[in-house]
Design a protein around this motif. Structure first.
Motif, short mmCIF file in Angstrom:
data_model
loop_
_atom_site.label_atom_id
_atom_site.label_comp_id
_atom_site.label_asym_id
_atom_site.label_seq_id
_atom_site.Cartn_x
_atom_site.Cartn_y
_atom_site.Cartn_z
N ALA A 1 -3.11 -3.62 -7.02
CA ALA A 1 -1.80 -3.74 -6.37
C ALA A 1 -0.69 -3.91 -7.39
N PHE A 2 0.29 -3.01 -7.33
CA PHE A 2 1.59 -3.24 -7.95
C PHE A 2 2.49 -3.86 -6.89
N VAL A 3 3.68 -4.29 -7.29
CA VAL A 3 4.62 -4.87 -6.32
C VAL A 3 5.46 -3.78 -5.65
N ASP A 4 6.23 -3.06 -6.46
CA ASP A 4 7.13 -2.05 -5.92
C ASP A 4 7.54 -1.13 -7.07
N PRO A 5 7.65 0.17 -6.84
CA PRO A 5 8.02 1.08 -7.92
C PRO A 5 9.38 0.78 -8.55
N ALA A 6 10.23 0.02 -7.86
CA ALA A 6 11.55 -0.32 -8.40
C ALA A 6 11.55 -1.63 -9.19
N SER A 7 10.42 -2.30 -9.23
CA SER A 7 10.34 -3.61 -9.87
C SER A 7 9.99 -3.47 -11.35
N VAL B 1 -6.25 -13.26 -3.96
CA VAL B 1 -6.91 -14.50 -3.53
C VAL B 1 -7.76 -14.26 -2.28
N LYS B 2 -7.24 -13.49 -1.35
CA LYS B 2 -7.93 -13.24 -0.08
C LYS B 2 -8.93 -12.08 -0.15
N GLY B 3 -8.92 -11.36 -1.26
CA GLY B 3 -9.85 -10.25 -1.40
C GLY B 3 -9.35 -8.92 -0.88
N ASP B 4 -8.05 -8.83 -0.55
CA ASP B 4 -7.50 -7.55 -0.10
C ASP B 4 -7.42 -6.56 -1.25
N TYR B 5 -7.16 -7.05 -2.45
CA TYR B 5 -7.15 -6.25 -3.66
C TYR B 5 -8.10 -6.88 -4.66
N GLU B 6 -8.74 -6.04 -5.46
CA GLU B 6 -9.62 -6.60 -6.50
C GLU B 6 -8.84 -7.08 -7.72
N ALA B 7 -7.65 -6.51 -7.93
CA ALA B 7 -6.84 -6.89 -9.07
C ALA B 7 -5.38 -6.58 -8.77
N ALA B 8 -4.48 -7.16 -9.55
CA ALA B 8 -3.05 -6.94 -9.33
C ALA B 8 -2.27 -7.31 -10.58
N VAL C 1 -7.47 -11.03 -11.55
CA VAL C 1 -8.60 -10.69 -10.68
C VAL C 1 -8.99 -11.95 -9.93
N GLY C 2 -9.80 -11.81 -8.90
CA GLY C 2 -10.24 -12.96 -8.12
C GLY C 2 -11.21 -13.85 -8.88
N LYS C 3 -11.34 -15.07 -8.43
CA LYS C 3 -12.18 -16.04 -9.14
C LYS C 3 -13.65 -15.68 -9.08
N GLU C 4 -14.06 -14.89 -8.09
CA GLU C 4 -15.46 -14.51 -7.98
C GLU C 4 -15.83 -13.39 -8.95
N ASP C 5 -14.83 -12.72 -9.50
CA ASP C 5 -15.06 -11.62 -10.44
C ASP C 5 -15.33 -12.21 -11.82
N LYS C 6 -16.57 -12.14 -12.24
CA LYS C 6 -16.96 -12.70 -13.54
C LYS C 6 -17.10 -11.62 -14.61
N LYS D 1 5.89 -7.59 -2.58
CA LYS D 1 6.32 -8.87 -3.16
C LYS D 1 5.26 -9.37 -4.14
N HIS D 2 5.72 -10.13 -5.12
CA HIS D 2 4.78 -10.70 -6.09
C HIS D 2 3.78 -11.63 -5.41
N ASP D 3 4.28 -12.47 -4.51
CA ASP D 3 3.37 -13.41 -3.86
C ASP D 3 2.38 -12.69 -2.94
N SER D 4 2.80 -11.53 -2.39
CA SER D 4 1.89 -10.77 -1.55
C SER D 4 0.75 -10.19 -2.38
N SER D 5 1.07 -9.70 -3.56
CA SER D 5 0.01 -9.19 -4.46
C SER D 5 -0.93 -10.32 -4.86
N LEU D 6 -0.35 -11.46 -5.20
CA LEU D 6 -1.15 -12.60 -5.64
C LEU D 6 -2.08 -13.08 -4.53
N MET D 7 -1.53 -13.30 -3.34
CA MET D 7 -2.36 -13.77 -2.24
C MET D 7 -3.34 -12.69 -1.78
N GLY D 8 -2.98 -11.43 -2.00
CA GLY D 8 -3.90 -10.35 -1.68
C GLY D 8 -5.15 -10.41 -2.52
#
Length: 306
Positions: free
Chosen positions: A151-157, A203-210, A132-137, A194-201
């Protein structure tokens, strides 16, 4: 450094449909009790397009294997795990690199036997982590993810979907067929690709968790793309086994033993640096029991094999 196992899941291009009709005929028609009838071994070894030296190192590996076995070694690339498994079943392919999930399918469909896998790079085990993001306490457990965008990465992953989904289903007693439905458990579910897309998502607040491979965090921190405390880990999966090479069961016993001996004794540091990102990586024996968790995961997720 990302572990090669999830790079394989994301990048590997296993066999074209032409493989089913065009190659490996000499090995396929061989008498399994007569090693002299095997004059060519067909094997999949992916090249790393991001490494300019990979082609040369791969050719050296192929040459070394051919010299060690005393037979011709052919390498192929293609587009799909399932095609590779069918080629293995048909005797058109002798050795195939598979993900943990695809190993379960290769064993079930083609009777494939485990050959070798690789050691891990460094001390960090390969696991999927829930972030989760750092602001989520307030989010502390998996149950606290209810109602969040995820966010998941991909159903085949394996690491970006199957392992984390199985953990959610098992621990929270959720319905595998409904988990991705909006409002069932998560508010919404996305597939980032992609894993990095979920992670940065996150970080940027696009997803609340991944759910991402834990080593992705280390890689992006080391690359200066984020800070370690930009996300917070609330849970993780069990250790995920590496990708492995499997062999068709009806190869002559002597060939299988010689092939395994070659892998286990191969110590070309330049090759391992080129393909696995570390000169310390080595091949080790792959054991069926190390992948037993995959069958449990298949049952948990109600997956159907072709």
């Amino acid at each position: 450094m990302k572990k090669k196992q999830w790079v394989f899941v994301g990048l590997i291009h296993l066999l074209t449909l032409g493989l089913l009709s065009g190659c490996g005929d000499s090995a396929a028609s061989a008498d399994a009790n007569n090693t002299s009838s095997i004059d060519k071994l067909t094997i999949v070894q992916i090249q790393d397009e991001n490494n300019p030296d990979s082609g040369q190192k791969n050719e050296q590996f192929r040459s070394d294997m051919a010299e060690s076995l005393g037979i011709e070694v052919e390498e192929l690339e293609g587009a799909d795990y399932s095609v590779g498994i069918e080629a293995l079943k048909a005797g058109k392919l002798d050795v195939l690199l598979v993900s943990p999930m695809s190993y379960y399918q290769a064993k079930k469909i083609a009777g494939a036997e485990p050959l070798v896998t690789t050691t891990s790079m460094g001390a960090e085990e390969y696991k999927t982590v829930f972030i989760v993001g750092k602001e989520d306490k307030t989010t502390q457990t998996l149950a606290d993810l209810k109602g969040k965008s995820f966010a998941f990465v991909d159903p085949a992953s394996s690491s970006g979907y199957m392992y984390p989904k199985a953990k959610l289903i098992k621990e929270l007693d959720l319905d595998a067929n409904q988990l991705e439905n909006p409002g069932y458990f998560f508010d919404t579910v996305a597939y980032s690709g992609k894993h990095d897309s979920s992670l940065m998502g996150v970080v940027k607040g696009d997803y609340e968790a991944a759910a991402v491979a834990g080593q992705t965090i280390t890689a992006l921190v080391d690359a200066g793309m984020m800070k370690k405390d930009d996300v917070r880990i609330i849970d993780e999966t069990d250790t995920i086994p590496n990708a492995l090479f499997v062999v068709r069961a009806d190869l002559p016993k002597e060939i299988k033993e010689s092939l395994k001996d070659f892998y286990l004794s191969y110590d070309n540091e330049d090759y391992f640096e080129a393909f696995y990102g570390s000169k310390d990586v080595r091949f080790v024996e792959a054991k069926d029991e190390d992948y037993a968790v995959v069958q449990e995961m298949v049952e948990t997720l109600n997956l159907e094999e072709e």
